[in-house]
Write a protein that holds these residues in place. Structure first.
Motif, PDB file in Angstrom:
ATOM      1  N   VAL A 326     -36.213 -48.520  -6.526  1.00 43.26           N
ATOM      2  CA  VAL A 326     -35.741 -49.842  -6.969  1.00 43.26           C
ATOM      3  C   VAL A 326     -35.413 -49.880  -8.458  1.00 43.26           C
ATOM      4  O   VAL A 326     -35.010 -50.920  -8.984  1.00 43.26           O
ATOM      5  CB  VAL A 326     -36.791 -50.933  -6.651  1.00 43.26           C
ATOM      6  N   THR A 327     -35.605 -48.758  -9.144  1.00 44.87           N
ATOM      7  CA  THR A 327     -35.450 -48.734 -10.601  1.00 44.87           C
ATOM      8  C   THR A 327     -34.021 -48.399 -11.014  1.00 44.87           C
ATOM      9  O   THR A 327     -33.388 -47.515 -10.446  1.00 44.87           O
ATOM     10  CB  THR A 327     -36.410 -47.696 -11.217  1.00 44.87           C
ATOM     11  N   ARG A 328     -33.558 -49.126 -12.031  1.00 45.41           N
ATOM     12  CA  ARG A 328     -32.285 -48.777 -12.644  1.00 45.41           C
ATOM     13  C   ARG A 328     -32.561 -47.589 -13.569  1.00 45.41           C
ATOM     14  O   ARG A 328     -33.004 -47.737 -14.702  1.00 45.41           O
ATOM     15  CB  ARG A 328     -31.754 -49.978 -13.441  1.00 45.41           C
ATOM     16  N   VAL A 329     -32.318 -46.383 -13.086  1.00 42.39           N
ATOM     17  CA  VAL A 329     -32.726 -45.166 -13.780  1.00 42.39           C
ATOM     18  C   VAL A 329     -31.566 -44.602 -14.584  1.00 42.39           C
ATOM     19  O   VAL A 329     -30.502 -44.319 -14.043  1.00 42.39           O
ATOM     20  CB  VAL A 329     -33.242 -44.104 -12.790  1.00 42.39           C
ATOM     21  N   ALA A 330     -31.784 -44.420 -15.894  1.00 41.23           N
ATOM     22  CA  ALA A 330     -30.758 -43.835 -16.760  1.00 41.23           C
ATOM     23  C   ALA A 330     -30.868 -42.319 -16.792  1.00 41.23           C
ATOM     24  O   ALA A 330     -29.877 -41.610 -16.863  1.00 41.23           O
ATOM     25  CB  ALA A 330     -30.881 -44.398 -18.174  1.00 41.23           C
ATOM     26  N   ALA A 331     -32.095 -41.823 -16.762  1.00 38.74           N
ATOM     27  CA  ALA A 331     -32.305 -40.374 -16.838  1.00 38.74           C
ATOM     28  C   ALA A 331     -33.505 -39.998 -15.981  1.00 38.74           C
ATOM     29  O   ALA A 331     -34.556 -40.624 -16.077  1.00 38.74           O
ATOM     30  CB  ALA A 331     -32.534 -39.931 -18.285  1.00 38.74           C
ATOM     31  N   HIS A 332     -33.350 -38.993 -15.151  1.00 37.10           N
ATOM     32  CA  HIS A 332     -34.429 -38.540 -14.277  1.00 37.10           C
ATOM     33  C   HIS A 332     -35.547 -37.903 -15.100  1.00 37.10           C
ATOM     34  O   HIS A 332     -35.305 -37.020 -15.921  1.00 37.10           O
ATOM     35  CB  HIS A 332     -33.871 -37.538 -13.271  1.00 37.10           C
ATOM     36  N   ARG A 333     -36.761 -38.382 -14.892  1.00 40.22           N
ATOM     37  CA  ARG A 333     -37.983 -37.822 -15.460  1.00 40.22           C
ATOM     38  C   ARG A 333     -38.219 -38.119 -16.941  1.00 40.22           C
ATOM     39  O   ARG A 333     -39.327 -37.975 -17.425  1.00 40.22           O
ATOM     40  CB  ARG A 333     -38.061 -36.309 -15.242  1.00 40.22           C
ATOM     41  N   THR A 334     -37.216 -38.502 -17.682  1.00 38.30           N
ATOM     42  CA  THR A 334     -37.405 -38.782 -19.102  1.00 38.30           C
ATOM     43  C   THR A 334     -36.662 -40.063 -19.457  1.00 38.30           C
ATOM     44  O   THR A 334     -35.499 -40.236 -19.084  1.00 38.30           O
ATOM     45  CB  THR A 334     -36.864 -37.635 -19.975  1.00 38.30           C
ATOM     46  N   GLY A 335     -37.347 -40.958 -20.166  1.00 41.36           N
ATOM     47  CA  GLY A 335     -36.665 -42.175 -20.579  1.00 41.36           C
ATOM     48  C   GLY A 335     -37.623 -43.276 -20.945  1.00 41.36           C
ATOM     49  O   GLY A 335     -38.846 -43.111 -20.934  1.00 41.36           O
ATOM     50  N   THR A 336     -37.049 -44.416 -21.288  1.00 40.39           N
ATOM     51  CA  THR A 336     -37.802 -45.616 -21.609  1.00 40.39           C
ATOM     52  C   THR A 336     -37.581 -46.617 -20.490  1.00 40.39           C
ATOM     53  O   THR A 336     -36.432 -46.918 -20.141  1.00 40.39           O
ATOM     54  CB  THR A 336     -37.338 -46.206 -22.953  1.00 40.39           C
ATOM     55  N   TYR A 337     -38.656 -47.121 -19.939  1.00 46.32           N
ATOM     56  CA  TYR A 337     -38.571 -48.019 -18.796  1.00 46.32           C
ATOM     57  C   TYR A 337     -39.108 -49.395 -19.175  1.00 46.32           C
ATOM     58  O   TYR A 337     -40.238 -49.513 -19.665  1.00 46.32           O
ATOM     59  CB  TYR A 337     -39.350 -47.444 -17.611  1.00 46.32           C
ATOM     60  N   ALA A 338     -38.290 -50.414 -18.940  1.00 45.15           N
ATOM     61  CA  ALA A 338     -38.674 -51.799 -19.222  1.00 45.15           C
ATOM     62  C   ALA A 338     -39.080 -52.464 -17.914  1.00 45.15           C
ATOM     63  O   ALA A 338     -38.263 -52.594 -16.986  1.00 45.15           O
ATOM     64  CB  ALA A 338     -37.524 -52.551 -19.873  1.00 45.15           C
ATOM     65  N   ILE A 339     -40.330 -52.866 -17.848  1.00 45.65           N
ATOM     66  CA  ILE A 339     -40.893 -53.455 -16.636  1.00 45.65           C
ATOM     67  C   ILE A 339     -40.884 -54.972 -16.777  1.00 45.65           C
ATOM     68  O   ILE A 339     -41.484 -55.534 -17.706  1.00 45.65           O
ATOM     69  CB  ILE A 339     -42.336 -52.965 -16.416  1.00 45.65           C
ATOM     70  N   GLY A 340     -40.186 -55.659 -15.874  1.00 42.56           N
ATOM     71  CA  GLY A 340     -40.155 -57.111 -15.893  1.00 42.56           C
ATOM     72  C   GLY A 340     -41.394 -57.672 -15.214  1.00 42.56           C
ATOM     73  O   GLY A 340     -41.632 -57.409 -14.029  1.00 42.56           O
ATOM     74  N   HIS A 341     -42.205 -58.442 -15.945  1.00 39.43           N
ATOM     75  CA  HIS A 341     -43.446 -59.006 -15.403  1.00 39.43           C
ATOM     76  C   HIS A 341     -43.454 -60.520 -15.612  1.00 39.43           C
ATOM     77  O   HIS A 341     -42.523 -61.066 -16.234  1.00 39.43           O
ATOM     78  CB  HIS A 341     -44.665 -58.327 -16.035  1.00 39.43           C
ATOM     79  N   PRO A 342     -44.442 -61.250 -15.126  1.00 39.35           N
ATOM     80  CA  PRO A 342     -44.397 -62.708 -15.201  1.00 39.35           C
ATOM     81  C   PRO A 342     -44.179 -63.284 -16.592  1.00 39.35           C
ATOM     82  O   PRO A 342     -43.536 -64.330 -16.737  1.00 39.35           O
ATOM     83  CB  PRO A 342     -45.773 -63.121 -14.642  1.00 39.35           C
ATOM     84  N   SER A 343     -44.688 -62.622 -17.631  1.00 39.14           N
ATOM     85  CA  SER A 343     -44.568 -63.164 -18.985  1.00 39.14           C
ATOM     86  C   SER A 343     -43.464 -62.529 -19.817  1.00 39.14           C
ATOM     87  O   SER A 343     -43.306 -62.859 -20.985  1.00 39.14           O
ATOM     88  CB  SER A 343     -45.912 -63.013 -19.719  1.00 39.14           C
ATOM     89  N   GLY A 344     -42.710 -61.588 -19.248  1.00 38.00           N
ATOM     90  CA  GLY A 344     -41.625 -60.958 -20.009  1.00 38.00           C
ATOM     91  C   GLY A 344     -41.382 -59.527 -19.581  1.00 38.00           C
ATOM     92  O   GLY A 344     -41.338 -59.215 -18.391  1.00 38.00           O
ATOM     93  N   THR A 345     -41.247 -58.633 -20.564  1.00 38.03           N
ATOM     94  CA  THR A 345     -41.046 -57.220 -20.268  1.00 38.03           C
ATOM     95  C   THR A 345     -42.040 -56.378 -21.058  1.00 38.03           C
ATOM     96  O   THR A 345     -42.492 -56.768 -22.136  1.00 38.03           O
ATOM     97  CB  THR A 345     -39.618 -56.753 -20.625  1.00 38.03           C
ATOM     98  N   LEU A 346     -42.365 -55.221 -20.514  1.00 39.45           N
ATOM     99  CA  LEU A 346     -43.257 -54.267 -21.153  1.00 39.45           C
ATOM    100  C   LEU A 346     -42.562 -52.911 -21.064  1.00 39.45           C
ATOM    101  O   LEU A 346     -42.158 -52.487 -19.983  1.00 39.45           O
ATOM    102  CB  LEU A 346     -44.618 -54.245 -20.467  1.00 39.45           C
ATOM    103  N   THR A 347     -42.425 -52.253 -22.208  1.00 34.50           N
ATOM    104  CA  THR A 347     -41.667 -51.001 -22.286  1.00 34.50           C
ATOM    105  C   THR A 347     -42.594 -49.800 -22.409  1.00 34.50           C
ATOM    106  O   THR A 347     -43.530 -49.806 -23.212  1.00 34.50           O
ATOM    107  CB  THR A 347     -40.705 -51.041 -23.488  1.00 34.50           C
ATOM    108  N   VAL A 348     -42.315 -48.769 -21.617  1.00 30.77           N
ATOM    109  CA  VAL A 348     -43.111 -47.537 -21.618  1.00 30.77           C
ATOM    110  C   VAL A 348     -42.179 -46.345 -21.786  1.00 30.77           C
ATOM    111  O   VAL A 348     -41.124 -46.266 -21.149  1.00 30.77           O
ATOM    112  CB  VAL A 348     -43.901 -47.379 -20.303  1.00 30.77           C
TER     113      VAL A 348
END
Length: 403
Positions: A326-348
């Motif tokens: 379900v993820t909009r993936v820019a690069a396999h295995r390496t990248g920055t992922y923004a997770i949409g949660h109830p209060s906003g986004t969290l980036t890992v």
């Protein structure tokens, strides 16, 4: 009998708050006695926690104690407890990534780690999981900085960044990044049928399932989710089944008592717009790579746990998981992922590689902020204890902090 007092500090760490106590100041070193003391201190069980310091929310009913490290590669030991609100339960099974962001500043303020400018690196041994997480804290004038331009969704204003590195926290509960040995498994759920799920264990162990399997989107509001009783029961059944399969509980019926928050259940979905919890601000689908909601103790997390964000991002980067689907993936295995949660986004930030043992985690990091809010004495009514606490600590307060 006079009330028993224990020195403590209240910290906000990420989107959570906790009472932190030095290990040497604990009223008891016995886990059962300490659990009883925590229920009394927080005012549990009571939905308002009115006779204690708890905030009547899982995000503010948290506790930790910190002391010199017993691990050769760490500077301090950190032990976490989630204090029940409506029941007499104290759970010691997780590390809590949001509160972990407060441990570096706390260790510096308390003199457990020498302050080094402009950054102090604090290696934190979490005793709940046996894993070491590294925190890099901005320091000025010998104290952790609090002011800064970093904003994390779910917390008003800005703060000084605290960089958390979880790369060595894989297998926190099971010793394996993929506890079942698979990137995807299938479970038969009553009334639903076969449902695909993925289990990832790093920082914390989470069970991931597509929200669509339960007629959901993954962008639900926590209050609205509370009214979806049937979906809640189905997700809890899956979480409990995984707990039994992995040996954390003896039966699905007993899993809620034996393993109430290990693992968490997380529902995921493709990017879509949603209304932020509390503010009702519209957040666009373009602001995230996926939407996710953490389901805990029959309810939904109003933000997102740090120990949930790390495995979510790892699963997003790992082809074959339901999260990757379900993820909009820019690069396999390496990248920055923004997770949409109830209060906003969290980036890992994530980087994965290969090793003889399978998938190697080379990077798993996020940024939080934290702030010391209060220090003083926590008083407990002795009639709520079946034992006599140790003498109150005479340690001096931590002194001025921040800038």
């Amino acid at each position: 009998m006079t009330q028993s007092g224990t020195r403590g500090v209240i910290y906000r760490g990420g989107t959570s708050k906790a009472l932190l106590v030095r290990t040497s100041d604990l009223p008891s070193q016995h886990r059962d006695e300490l659990g009883q003391w925590l229920l009394a201190a927080y005012g549990s069980p009571d939905p308002r926690q009115i006779d204690g310091i708890g905030g009547a929310d899982p995000l503010t009913s948290k506790f930790g104690f910190v002391g010199p490290s017993t691990h050769p590669d760490a500077d301090v030991d950190y032990t976490f407890a989630q204090v029940g609100i409506n029941d007499s339960r104290v759970d010691w099974s997780i590390m809590c990534g949001n509160i972990l962001s407060a441990i570096g500043p706390y260790a510096i303020d308390e003199g457990l780690v020498p302050a080094v400018e402009p950054f102090t690196v604090v290696r934190i041994h979490n005793t709940n999981t046996g894993k070491v997480v590294t925190a890099r804290v901005e320091v000025s004038g010998g104290r952790p900085r609090t002011a800064g331009n970093v904003h994390i969704d779910g917390v008003p204003g800005g703060g000084s960044p605290i960089f958390l590195d979880f790369r060595h926290a894989a297998g926190a509960k099971t010793g394996k990044l993929l506890p079942t040995g698979n990137r995807r498994d299938v479970a038969q759920l009553p009334g639903v049928g076969p449902v695909e799920y993925s289990v990832v264990d790093i920082a914390g162990m989470q069970v991931f399932v597509k929200a669509s399997a339960f007629g959901l989107t993954g962008a639900e509001d926590p209050v609205a989710y509370g009214k979806l009783a049937e979906a809640g029961r189905q997700i809890e059944f899956l979480r409990c089944k995984v707990a039994v399969d992995l040996g954390f509980a003896t039966s699905i019926e007993s899993a809620k008592k034996e393993s109430p928050i290990t693992p968490f259940g997380i529902i995921v979905g493709p990017p879509r717009e949603w209304l932020l919890y509390g503010t009702r601000e519209l957040r666009s689908a373009d602001s995230c790579d996926l939407v996710a909601r953490c389901v805990i103790d029959g309810g939904m997390h109003k933000a997102f746990p740090g120990t949930g964000a790390i495995p979510t991002a790892i699963a997003a980067a790992l082809e074959g998981t339901v999260v990757h689907d379900v993820t909009r993936v820019a690069a396999h295995r390496t990248g920055t992922y923004a997770i949409g949660h109830p209060s906003g986004t969290l980036t890992v930030d994530v980087a994965l590689g290969d090793s003889d043992a399978g998938v190697e985690v080379r990077q798993a990091s996020l940024v939080r902020t934290a702030r010391r809010l209060f220090e003083g004495t926590v008083f407990v009514e002795p009639s709520r204890l079946s034992w006599t606490p140790a003498r109150p600590s005479t340690a001096e307060p931590g002194g001025p902090h921040g800038n």
